[in-house]
Design a protein around this motif. Structure first.
Motif, mmCIF file in Angstrom:
data_model
loop_
_atom_site.group_PDB
_atom_site.id
_atom_site.type_symbol
_atom_site.label_atom_id
_atom_site.label_comp_id
_atom_site.label_asym_id
_atom_site.label_seq_id
_atom_site.Cartn_x
_atom_site.Cartn_y
_atom_site.Cartn_z
ATOM 1 N N GLU A 127 -18.449 4.656 2.083
ATOM 2 C CA GLU A 127 -17.485 4.764 3.028
ATOM 3 C C GLU A 127 -17.470 5.921 3.696
ATOM 4 O OE1 GLU A 127 -13.609 3.297 1.608
ATOM 5 O OE2 GLU A 127 -14.280 1.547 1.116
ATOM 6 N N LEU A 129 -16.306 8.417 7.435
ATOM 7 C CA LEU A 129 -15.958 8.577 8.964
ATOM 8 C C LEU A 129 -17.199 8.931 9.791
ATOM 9 C CD1 LEU A 129 -13.592 8.480 11.025
ATOM 10 C CD2 LEU A 129 -13.150 10.841 10.254
ATOM 11 N N ALA A 148 -10.189 1.720 12.036
ATOM 12 C CA ALA A 148 -10.279 1.381 10.423
ATOM 13 C C ALA A 148 -9.589 0.117 10.228
ATOM 14 C CB ALA A 148 -9.652 2.661 10.008
ATOM 15 N N THR A 154 -10.397 2.505 3.758
ATOM 16 C CA THR A 154 -10.797 3.494 4.661
ATOM 17 C C THR A 154 -9.616 3.947 5.449
ATOM 18 O OG1 THR A 154 -11.427 1.830 6.005
ATOM 19 C CG2 THR A 154 -13.384 2.490 4.760
ATOM 20 N N LEU A 158 -8.853 7.874 6.116
ATOM 21 C CA LEU A 158 -8.779 8.465 7.135
ATOM 22 C C LEU A 158 -7.457 9.258 7.518
ATOM 23 C CD1 LEU A 158 -9.718 8.645 10.290
ATOM 24 C CD2 LEU A 158 -8.578 6.462 10.626
ATOM 25 N N TYR A 195 -14.039 4.591 10.560
ATOM 26 C CA TYR A 195 -13.898 5.010 9.107
ATOM 27 C C TYR A 195 -14.115 3.660 8.571
ATOM 28 C CZ TYR A 195 -13.339 7.954 4.985
ATOM 29 O OH TYR A 195 -13.822 8.561 3.846
ATOM 30 N N SER A 214 -16.117 9.362 1.694
ATOM 31 C CA SER A 214 -15.014 9.153 0.737
ATOM 32 C C SER A 214 -15.094 9.858 -0.776
ATOM 33 C CB SER A 214 -14.948 7.757 0.419
ATOM 34 O OG SER A 214 -14.274 6.977 1.644
#
Length: 348
Positions: A127, A129, A148, A154, A158, A195, A214
């Motif tokens: 995961e 961005l 997102a 996410t 974010l 994201y 992440s």
């Protein structure tokens, strides 16, 4: 390993709930009691397109083999928020939802009567961005349009990334899009960043720049995970099914560890990926055995709920600060939501 912190949920309209129920179980009329045709137990499982061992269980029909007298139905969902909606509709017995969605589900106003019975994975580099070329930092997203899936891990990550960069949520234009919709918007040029998780993440990475993953967000103290949930009603009425499901998931984790090529082949078949790509995505996740999950850092044991409860509580408090939930219950509520008794049955 650090404790965990997935995948704004409003109660859906009656039309949407009816459609979900029909999709998930044909009638949606059994109220989640597991009663299928001719007295056969019906098991309705929510899954997502995430390259973890859950897809191995599905592809290899491990649960169907363990429960030959049950009707096992796998239903695909795009996010944990959608899984929450399906549980509210009475359409799902077991399933996968991200830690953010579960934290929200256990908080007000949802107060969903389910328990966390499994940790499908600890989220890492799968995961992230991603922003368009030319945007080199999270801080540079100010004034930009960022997508997102709201209520997902996410989304949680974010907001954490924005906070770490010194940005308010209002400093960016947040758009609620599921991964595939975010990809379409990206290709049209409608958004500046997103994201999301794999496999959509891999598509965005081809012509975008990863700003943060992440795994990095976790290192900042806000980890996320994909969790297995079971409704309280189903767990009480069908402990044998829950046990079989846990054993199947544990078997799949062992396969992923000992024979990753075999596991990747099963996952690739489910996600329409080449085995090599599936193996790479699988490697971005941390998978835990049942015995490991019974440790203090995770789900814990009877009488000693694990650190996951604290992480879910922290996630709920974060969501409250973002006005994504109305109120955060006491930590004890999250401790009681950990299905440690069920896990203990299969770990001895």
């Amino acid at each position: 390993m650090a404790p965990f912190a997935r995948r704004t949920l409003l109660l859906a309209s009656a039309t949407v709930l009816t459609a979900l129920a029909a999709t998930a179980c044909g009638t949606g009329a059994d109220g989640g009691d597991g009663a299928g045709d001719a007295g056969r137990t019906q098991v309705r499982i929510a899954y997502q397109a995430i390259p973890n061992a859950d897809l191995v269980v599905k592809n290899r029909k491990l649960l169907e083999k363990a429960l030959p007298d049950a009707d096992v139905k796998w239903v695909k969902f795009d996010s944990g928020a959608d899984v929450n909606t399906a549980v509210i509709a009475g359409s799902v017995d077991l399933g996968l939802a991200g830690s953010s969605a579960v934290a929200k589900g256990l908080s007000q106003p949802l107060n969903i009567p389910y328990k966390v019975v499994w940790i499908h994975d600890v989220i890492g580099d799968n995961e992230a961005l991603v922003a368009r070329k030319g945007i080199g930092s999270v801080k540079e997203l100010k004034g930009r349009k960022v997508a997102a899936p709201f209520g997902s891990t996410t989304h949680y990550s974010l907001l954490a990334a924005l906070e770490e960069a010194g940005l308010e949520q209002s400093d960016v234009k947040l758009v609620d899009l599921q991964p595939q919709d975010a990809l379409a918007a990206w290709q049209r040029g409608d958004i500046d960043a997103a994201y999301v998780w794999t496999p959509t993440l891999s598509e965005l990475e081809k012509d975008g720049t990863v700003l943060v993953t992440s795994r990095e967000i976790a290192a900042q103290g806000k980890p996320t995970a994909d969790l297995g949930i079971v409704t309280e009603t189903f767990a009480e009425k069908h402990p044998d099914v829950v046990d079989a499901w846990l054993k199947a998931e544990d078997q799949a984790v062992e396969l992923a560890r000992k024979s990753p090529d075999e596991a990747a082949a099963a996952i690739g078949a489910e996600l329409n990926l080449e085995p090599a790509e599936a193996k790479e995505q699988l490697g971005q996740l941390v998978l835990l055995t049942a015995e490991e999950q019974a440790g203090a850092d995770h789900l814990g044991a009877p009488g000693a709920p694990g650190a996951l409860a604290g992480s879910l509580h922290d996630a709920a408090r974060f969501l409250k600060a973002q006005k994504a939930v109305d109120a955060v219950p006491a930590r004890s509520v999250f401790e009681q939501a950990l299905a440690v008794e069920e896990l203990a049955r299969v770990t001895g």
